[in-house]
Every structure is written in structure tokens, then in C-alpha cells.
Design a protein around this motif. Structure first.
Motif, PDB file in Angstrom:
ATOM      1  N   HIS A 202       0.837  -1.196   0.000  1.00  0.00           N
ATOM      2  CA  HIS A 202       0.000   0.000   0.000  1.00  0.00           C
ATOM      3  C   HIS A 202       0.873   1.248   0.000  1.00  0.00           C
ATOM      4  CE1 HIS A 202      -3.362   2.663   0.920  1.00  0.00           C
ATOM      5  NE2 HIS A 202      -2.642   3.184   1.902  1.00  0.00           N
ATOM      6  N   GLY A 203       1.959   1.228   0.790  1.00  0.00           N
ATOM      7  CA  GLY A 203       2.867   2.368   0.839  1.00  0.00           C
ATOM      8  C   GLY A 203       3.560   2.612  -0.488  1.00  0.00           C
ATOM      9  N   ILE A 204       3.946   1.538  -1.156  1.00  0.00           N
ATOM     10  CA  ILE A 204       4.600   1.670  -2.468  1.00  0.00           C
ATOM     11  C   ILE A 204       3.663   2.331  -3.467  1.00  0.00           C
ATOM     12  CG2 ILE A 204       5.477   0.365  -4.452  1.00  0.00           C
ATOM     13  CD1 ILE A 204       6.581  -1.688  -2.448  1.00  0.00           C
ATOM     14  N   ARG A 205       2.427   1.878  -3.466  1.00  0.00           N
ATOM     15  CA  ARG A 205       1.472   2.427  -4.436  1.00  0.00           C
ATOM     16  C   ARG A 205       1.114   3.869  -4.090  1.00  0.00           C
ATOM     17  NH1 ARG A 205      -3.955  -0.679  -6.580  1.00  0.00           N
ATOM     18  NH2 ARG A 205      -4.536   0.870  -8.137  1.00  0.00           N
ATOM     19  N   THR A 206       0.896   4.152  -2.806  1.00  0.00           N
ATOM     20  CA  THR A 206       0.493   5.503  -2.399  1.00  0.00           C
ATOM     21  C   THR A 206       1.596   6.523  -2.663  1.00  0.00           C
ATOM     22  OG1 THR A 206      -0.946   4.596  -0.669  1.00  0.00           O
ATOM     23  CG2 THR A 206      -0.296   6.912  -0.453  1.00  0.00           C
ATOM     24  N   ASN A 207       2.851   6.130  -2.367  1.00  0.00           N
ATOM     25  CA  ASN A 207       3.973   7.060  -2.496  1.00  0.00           C
ATOM     26  C   ASN A 207       4.713   6.941  -3.826  1.00  0.00           C
ATOM     27  OD1 ASN A 207       4.223   8.307   0.399  1.00  0.00           O
ATOM     28  ND2 ASN A 207       3.975   6.105   0.744  1.00  0.00           N
ATOM     29  N   VAL A 231      10.458 -13.325   0.859  1.00  0.00           N
ATOM     30  CA  VAL A 231      10.842 -13.420  -0.548  1.00  0.00           C
ATOM     31  C   VAL A 231       9.673 -13.031  -1.447  1.00  0.00           C
ATOM     32  CG1 VAL A 231      11.603 -14.992  -2.366  1.00  0.00           C
ATOM     33  CG2 VAL A 231      12.548 -15.204  -0.062  1.00  0.00           C
ATOM     34  N   LEU A 232       8.475 -13.498  -1.105  1.00  0.00           N
ATOM     35  CA  LEU A 232       7.290 -13.154  -1.897  1.00  0.00           C
ATOM     36  C   LEU A 232       6.991 -11.662  -1.821  1.00  0.00           C
ATOM     37  CD1 LEU A 232       4.940 -16.166  -0.994  1.00  0.00           C
ATOM     38  CD2 LEU A 232       6.302 -15.832  -3.068  1.00  0.00           C
ATOM     39  N   THR A 233       7.263 -11.061  -0.652  1.00  0.00           N
ATOM     40  CA  THR A 233       7.066  -9.616  -0.504  1.00  0.00           C
ATOM     41  C   THR A 233       7.994  -8.854  -1.429  1.00  0.00           C
ATOM     42  OG1 THR A 233       6.401  -9.873   1.814  1.00  0.00           O
ATOM     43  CG2 THR A 233       7.144  -7.688   1.131  1.00  0.00           C
ATOM     44  N   VAL A 234       9.240  -9.297  -1.518  1.00  0.00           N
ATOM     45  CA  VAL A 234      10.204  -8.665  -2.420  1.00  0.00           C
ATOM     46  C   VAL A 234       9.721  -8.768  -3.863  1.00  0.00           C
ATOM     47  CG1 VAL A 234      12.558  -8.816  -3.341  1.00  0.00           C
ATOM     48  CG2 VAL A 234      12.159  -9.051  -0.871  1.00  0.00           C
ATOM     49  N   GLU A 235       9.213  -9.939  -4.240  1.00  0.00           N
ATOM     50  CA  GLU A 235       8.733 -10.136  -5.607  1.00  0.00           C
ATOM     51  C   GLU A 235       7.503  -9.285  -5.898  1.00  0.00           C
ATOM     52  OE1 GLU A 235       9.916 -12.008  -8.304  1.00  0.00           O
ATOM     53  OE2 GLU A 235      11.667 -11.823  -7.010  1.00  0.00           O
ATOM     54  N   LEU A 239       6.927  -6.251  -8.704  1.00  0.00           N
ATOM     55  CA  LEU A 239       5.836  -6.175  -9.679  1.00  0.00           C
ATOM     56  C   LEU A 239       5.166  -4.801  -9.666  1.00  0.00           C
ATOM     57  CD1 LEU A 239       4.188  -9.685  -9.221  1.00  0.00           C
ATOM     58  CD2 LEU A 239       5.589  -8.896 -11.147  1.00  0.00           C
ATOM     59  N   LEU A 240       5.259  -4.106  -8.538  1.00  0.00           N
ATOM     60  CA  LEU A 240       4.706  -2.761  -8.440  1.00  0.00           C
ATOM     61  C   LEU A 240       5.722  -1.700  -8.867  1.00  0.00           C
ATOM     62  CD1 LEU A 240       2.617  -2.816  -5.119  1.00  0.00           C
ATOM     63  CD2 LEU A 240       1.810  -3.001  -7.475  1.00  0.00           C
TER      64      LEU A 240
END
Length: 309
Positions: A202-207, A231-235, A239-240
């Protein structure tokens, strides 16, 4: 209003005798309302229950519970009592009232009413037994309704508090434009790992972040499930459109990542947080320049950041 002992559609009908006994019981409780609720409030105080409330507050709540209690006996429905129990729980849980106190006051009311019935019918034990046989099942259900309502509200409050703590324990911070940092401290369980991922994405998309630094210096260890989730979080971040830099890997966590078959060549890792921030700024194109153009300024730390042109 429904008659004494009325039931909702689909529920088994009460016998006519039981209905008559409950009707007589309700009439007795209404007629002696003032005396019985005062006795109940006194018993609550003597038992040192609801001590966070004043005597006036206890009496006011006792009055409301008493009236809802009698209505439940009269109508055979418990929705109003259940709604009041939830409302009461919302007001007293933040003040520190415990579950055993709520159960205790309901049992005290049951005892006060039973003693009143005994005093009224002590000359006719057969009738007393019949009334108690009609009263006890309803009283038990009322006690369960109030207790369950309190427990459900308490569990909801605990869940909200836990969620608030999790959010505070995993803050996504914006260091500068397009750069986020996620410092993680403490134990990471699967639930917290999922919540962490949701907050980060959410932070990546918002900022509109391009680089994220995840610092796990404060995490002593993690199991293989949580490591795989990292690891999945990094992937997912990739993608974002965000590059993730993981800092502060302990030897134990590094070994866990190796054991689950993570290709560390695909994970950008840096030894510590400072190094991670420097790498992030390099990826974003930031440069450090001395303010006065001389090497002495850089040695003094008198520098300024120049954003990419």
C-alpha cells in the motif's frame, strides 16, 4: 407486546403451565422492581464487583439490566438483552471491567430473584419448584447471552488493539521522494508477515516508491514460512515497480533463506541500514556534493544532497 413465554417462529412452544408460571413470575418481578434492584445493587457493591464504577453508575446499569432481564423472561426473546449487553460491554471494557465481574453480577441477580421467589412461596414448595423449573432454563439462557455478548465485545477490542500494535510495530516511512524504509523489530509470525506485506505494498502504491529498504536488524530469527513470505514480498514489490533492499540479515536468517532454496542473487542485500540507504540513493540517482566545493567540507559532513536532474 408478546405474551409471557412467547417464542420466535420455529422454536418449540412452551407448555401452557410454564407460560402461566412465567407470567406470574414476571408480575412478581415488576411489582417488587424497586426492592429487588436495590438489593442486587447492594450485593454487587458488597461483592466488590464493578469497582471502577460509582454507586450511582452501578445502580443505573443494574436498573437497565433488570428491566431487560424481565422483558426477556416475559417475551421469551433475547435480542433486546443481547443488544444492551453489547452496548454495556463497549462502555465498561475500556474501564477495565473483567469477564468474571460481568458473569458475577448476572449470577448475583439470579440469586436475588431466586431468594425472592423462595420467600414468596416458602409455604408452597410444590409451586415453588414448578416456578423454579420454569425460571431456571430462561435464567440460564439470559446469563449465557450476557456473558457471550461481553466476551465477543472483549475479543473484538483485543483484536483492534492487536491490530493497532502491529501497525505501530511495522511503520512504512518515507525517507525522501520515491524512497521508503520499513524497519522491523521483534518476532515475525505469519499474521504479522501478511500485515507487513499489505502495509508495504500500500505504501509503495500511495507514495509511488521506486526503492524500499527493509531493515531486519531487530529480527533475531524467522522460520522458513516467514522467510518465504519475505521473498514473496520482495517479488510483489518488484511487480509494483519498486526495488527492495534488505538490510541487517543475521547469519541465522541468511541460513534459513539458503535452506528454503532462495536464490540470493535475485535478492538485493546490504549489511546494515546505512549502507542500504546509500545504495537506495545511488539507485535513485542522488549524489553527495560538498557545500563549499572543498574536501574539508565533506570531511566535516557539511554536505548537501543533489537530486538527479
Amino acid at each position: 407486546m408478546k405474551g409471557a413465554g412467547a417464542r420466535r417462529a420455529g422454536e418449540p412452544a412452551i407448555s401452557e403451565l410454564t407460560s402461566m408460571l412465567l407470567h406470574e413470575l414476571v408480575a412478581h418481578l415488576r411489582q417488587n422492581r424497586t426492592q429487588l434492584r436495590e438489593e442486587w445493587a447492594r450485593r454487587i457493591t458488597d461483592a466488590k464487583l464493578l469497582t471502577v464504577m460509582t454507586k450511582d453508575e452501578v445502580f443505573a446499569e443494574a436498573t437497565s439490566v433488570y428491566d431487560n432481564y424481565v422483558e426477556a423472561l416475559e417475551t421469551g426473546t433475547f435480542e433486546a438483552l443481547q443488544a444492551y449487553a453489547h452496548n454495556l460491554s463497549e462502555r465498561i471494557i475500556p474501564r477495565g471491567v473483567e469477564t468474571d465481574e460481568v458473569v458475577g453480577i448476572v449470577l448475583l441477580l439470579r440469586d436475588v430473584l431466586a431468594r425472592s421467589l423462595f420467600a414468596r412461596h416458602q409455604a408452597d414448595f410444590d409451586k415453588l419448584n414448578r416456578i423454579l423449573d420454569a425460571y431456571e432454563p430462561a435464567a440460564n439462557r439470559i446469563a449465557i447471552t450476557v456473558a457471550v455478548g461481553f466476551v465477543q465485545e472483549r475479543e473484538r477490542t483485543i483484536r483492534e488493539q492487536q491490530e493497532a500494535i502491529r501497525e505501530l510495530s511495522t511503520p512504512v516511512l518515507q525517507v525522501r521522494e520515491r524512497l521508503l524504509i520499513l524497519p522491523i523489530i521483534g518476532v515475525i509470525d505469519p499474521q504479522r508477515a501478511r500485515q507487513l506485506t499489505e502495509q508495504l505494498l500500500h505504501g509503495i502504491r500511495t507514495n509511488r516508491a521506486r526503492v524500499v529498504v527493509i531493515d531486519i536488524t531487530g529480527v533475531a530469527a524467522m522460520d522458513s514460512h516467514v522467510a518465504n513470505h519475505l521473498v514473496l514480498t520482495v517479488e510483489a514489490s518488484r511487480l509494483l515497480g519498486a526495488t527492495v533492499i534488505v538490510t541487517g540479515l543475521s547469519p541465522e536468517i541468511a541460513q534459513t533463506l539458503v535452506n528454503i532454496g532462495v536464490d540470493l542473487g535475485k535478492m538485493n542485500t546490504v549489511g546494515d541500514l546505512q549502507g542500504g540507504l546509500e545504495e537506495a540513493e545511488r539507485l535513485l540517482g542522488y549524489k553527495v556534493l560538498p557545500v563549499d566545493g572543498g574536501p574539508a567540507a565533506e570531511m566535516r559532513g557539511d554536505t548537501r544532497w543533489k537530486s538527479p536532474s
